[in-house]
Design a protein around this motif. Structure first.
Motif, short mmCIF file in Angstrom:
data_model
loop_
_atom_site.label_atom_id
_atom_site.label_comp_id
_atom_site.label_asym_id
_atom_site.label_seq_id
_atom_site.Cartn_x
_atom_site.Cartn_y
_atom_site.Cartn_z
N CYS A 185 0.76 -1.17 -0.10
CA CYS A 185 0.02 0.00 -0.08
C CYS A 185 0.82 1.21 0.10
N THR A 186 2.05 1.20 0.79
CA THR A 186 2.72 2.73 0.77
C THR A 186 3.66 2.68 0.06
N THR A 187 3.98 1.67 -0.97
CA THR A 187 5.05 1.86 -1.91
C THR A 187 4.76 2.93 -2.93
N GLN A 188 5.65 3.26 -3.34
CA GLN A 188 5.76 4.19 -4.51
C GLN A 188 5.08 3.70 -5.58
N HIS A 189 5.51 2.19 -5.78
CA HIS A 189 5.16 1.75 -7.10
C HIS A 189 3.59 1.52 -6.90
N ILE A 190 2.84 1.48 -5.77
CA ILE A 190 1.30 1.29 -5.74
C ILE A 190 0.77 2.71 -5.95
N LYS A 191 1.33 3.51 -5.23
CA LYS A 191 0.94 5.18 -5.51
C LYS A 191 0.92 5.48 -6.93
N ASP A 192 1.95 4.97 -7.65
CA ASP A 192 2.16 5.63 -8.86
C ASP A 192 1.07 4.53 -9.94
N LYS A 193 0.93 3.47 -9.49
CA LYS A 193 0.03 2.52 -10.42
C LYS A 193 -1.36 3.14 -10.32
N LEU A 194 -1.81 3.78 -8.95
CA LEU A 194 -3.20 4.25 -9.19
C LEU A 194 -3.19 5.34 -10.02
N ILE A 195 -1.98 6.38 -9.85
CA ILE A 195 -2.13 7.63 -10.46
C ILE A 195 -2.18 7.31 -11.81
N ASN A 196 -1.35 6.29 -12.48
CA ASN A 196 -1.42 6.06 -13.86
C ASN A 196 -2.82 5.76 -14.46
N THR A 197 -3.58 4.64 -13.72
CA THR A 197 -4.72 4.12 -13.89
C THR A 197 -5.95 5.24 -14.04
N THR A 198 -5.58 6.30 -13.02
CA THR A 198 -6.50 7.34 -13.01
C THR A 198 -6.28 8.39 -14.30
N GLN A 199 -4.80 8.34 -14.64
CA GLN A 199 -4.56 9.23 -15.74
C GLN A 199 -5.11 8.71 -16.89
N GLU A 200 -4.89 7.55 -17.06
CA GLU A 200 -5.25 6.60 -18.30
C GLU A 200 -6.78 6.86 -18.71
N ALA A 201 -7.51 6.72 -17.44
CA ALA A 201 -8.89 7.08 -17.61
C ALA A 201 -9.28 8.69 -18.21
N LEU A 202 -8.54 9.31 -17.48
CA LEU A 202 -8.66 10.86 -17.92
C LEU A 202 -8.26 11.00 -19.56
N ASP A 203 -7.09 10.21 -19.84
CA ASP A 203 -6.47 10.63 -21.13
C ASP A 203 -7.69 9.95 -22.37
N VAL A 204 -8.32 8.90 -21.84
CA VAL A 204 -9.30 8.40 -23.09
C VAL A 204 -10.66 9.13 -22.69
N GLY A 205 -10.90 10.39 -21.76
CA GLY A 205 -11.89 10.85 -21.92
C GLY A 205 -12.80 11.05 -20.60
N ALA A 206 -12.14 10.55 -19.42
CA ALA A 206 -13.26 10.52 -18.34
C ALA A 206 -13.52 11.86 -17.52
N PHE A 207 -14.68 11.89 -16.98
CA PHE A 207 -14.93 13.04 -16.39
C PHE A 207 -15.73 12.51 -14.84
N GLY A 208 -15.61 11.40 -14.80
CA GLY A 208 -16.26 10.79 -13.50
C GLY A 208 -16.18 9.39 -13.75
N LEU A 209 -16.76 8.54 -12.70
CA LEU A 209 -16.68 7.04 -12.53
C LEU A 209 -18.16 6.47 -12.17
N PRO A 210 -18.59 5.45 -12.77
CA PRO A 210 -17.72 4.68 -13.48
C PRO A 210 -17.50 4.81 -14.91
N MET A 211 -16.69 4.33 -15.54
CA MET A 211 -16.38 4.40 -16.93
C MET A 211 -15.98 3.02 -17.68
N PHE A 212 -16.64 2.68 -18.63
CA PHE A 212 -16.28 1.53 -19.22
C PHE A 212 -15.36 1.84 -20.62
#
Lengths: 252, 252
Positions: A185-212
């Motif tokens: 939980c506290t590792t940088q790897h996990i923090k980054d993974k959550l950030i990256n997933t969130t960024q990927e959602a934003l990059d394809v057009g997210a403005f809220g959740l859930p999104m398919f």
């Protein structure tokens, strides 16, 4: 190589519409010829970066959402009942620690996604069914024995820790698995993974959740909310049988 | 006395989701055992009074809406294609004159609502299918001959007048009926009627359009948007057969 379409399901356990969509998507995993990839993301980041505002800020919208969620939950058959203060639960407390926990569960689970599915469901159940707080820091005396040896500071400060532990237990994780998850939980790897997933959602057009999201010739097709299943089914050439496909099929 | 449920359908021709919902609702009028009451309202007033903001202000949401509308229109089978500048059409130009016109058509039509249905459809078609402006003032030279005698000032200043005339013609209104409608348009009675309908929508919880409302033991049940038909069907004990019920029925 498989030609199955992969549907990425981006969600946050703080979002009740995500819960409804999650349960319906899980039911259709074995009905539609698709692969479902669970993508835990951070709603707070998506709202902030997309410039979106919580719908609950408009009084009539907030009242409607509360009613809409109750009606939908009953129809979809998900035991959702809003917490005492749904606005606070959704928009003020946040879910960063919870979603790092879910991300760590997913990271540790090598074979399939049964655990991440179960832990997510248990967290939703706690907030949206049992009115429990996922952000209260645990006091040291409450920390179970099997966790002694872990960084005391982390354990004491970690928001929602006890709720996460209960959810993981109920989802069938062993004490040693839970310990591993907490360490991750506290590792940088996990923090980054959550950030990256969130960024990927934003990059394809997210403005809220859930999104398919699935890709067609490399291009992302997205569907927002829990109310686009019928349309999505049409777009991927599958059949919509209502939110309870097994019941509906057995009736036919 | 009838025990049929009356569904009030609040809409504005400036709203594309209202168009989709309108066509589906019109198709179900003869499929479900309900009475549908068309309730032309003013979206601008609802947004302002409820404190809601246009979804198009969030860039990702605006992009999604454009795509979502195209996909839904194709699925629902409505010839919707966004105007050159959908944001301007929806949120900046407004529809006050258009909705007063629709209200006047409804007021004049004593027997049923065929005309108000047709005129509404034609106005949607003009904005959302033919990229026509409903807010351009007509120049005096364009005003057709049969309207001579009416207040010149009104005719010259009236926003969108020519588009309204064409829509009414196409909807089957005679020249004299159109003249009557135009005379009604500027009366305080019609202005008040539109204000009152809009206020009624707000009072039962509107924060946007389209909105469906029926009463259960005197209490208003509302459904927002074009994506709650399946849920609404469940709540009123009717069957959802998809957005094209006649096609779907004939297939079964």
């Amino acid at each position: 190589m498989t030609s199955k379409k992969t549907i990425n399901f981006f969600y946050d356990v703080v979002s009740p519409y995500s819960w409804l969509a999650f349960e319906v998507m899980c039911r259709y995993r074995n009905v539609w010829d698709v692969e479902v990839k669970l993508r835990p993301a951070f709603l707070g980041g998506i709202m902030q970066k997309s410039g979106n505002k919580p719908p609950g800020l408009v009084p009539n919208k907030f009242l409607y959402m509360t009613k809409d969620l109750q009606r939908l939950a009953q129809y979809v058959d998900v035991p959702l009942s809003p917490p005492d203060d749904p606005f606070e639960a959704m928009f003020q407390k946040g879910s960063l620690a919870a979603m790092r926990f879910v991300t760590a569960v997913q990271e540790r689970e090598k074979d399939g996604d049964r655990q991440v599915e179960q832990v997510s469901r248990e967290l939703w159940r706690r907030i949206w069914s049992e009115n429990k707080d996922i952000t209260e820091p645990a006091s040291l005396s409450e920390v179970p024995e099997y966790l002694t040896g872990m960084t005391v500071k982390y354990l004491a400060l970690s928001q929602g820790l006890l709720i996460f532990l209960q959810a993981a237990k109920k989802a069938g994780l062993s004490d040693s698995e839970i310990k591993e998850v907490l360490e991750l939980c506290t590792t940088q790897h996990i923090k980054d993974k959550l950030i990256n997933t969130t960024q990927e959602a934003l990059d394809v057009g997210a403005f809220g959740l859930p999104m398919f999201m699935y890709r067609v010739n490399g291009n992302a097709e997205i569907f927002f909310g829990s109310d686009r299943f019928e349309l999505m089914a049409h777009c991927i050439g599958e059949k919509w049988l209502g939110p309870q496909p097994h019941k509906s099929t057995s009736k036919m």
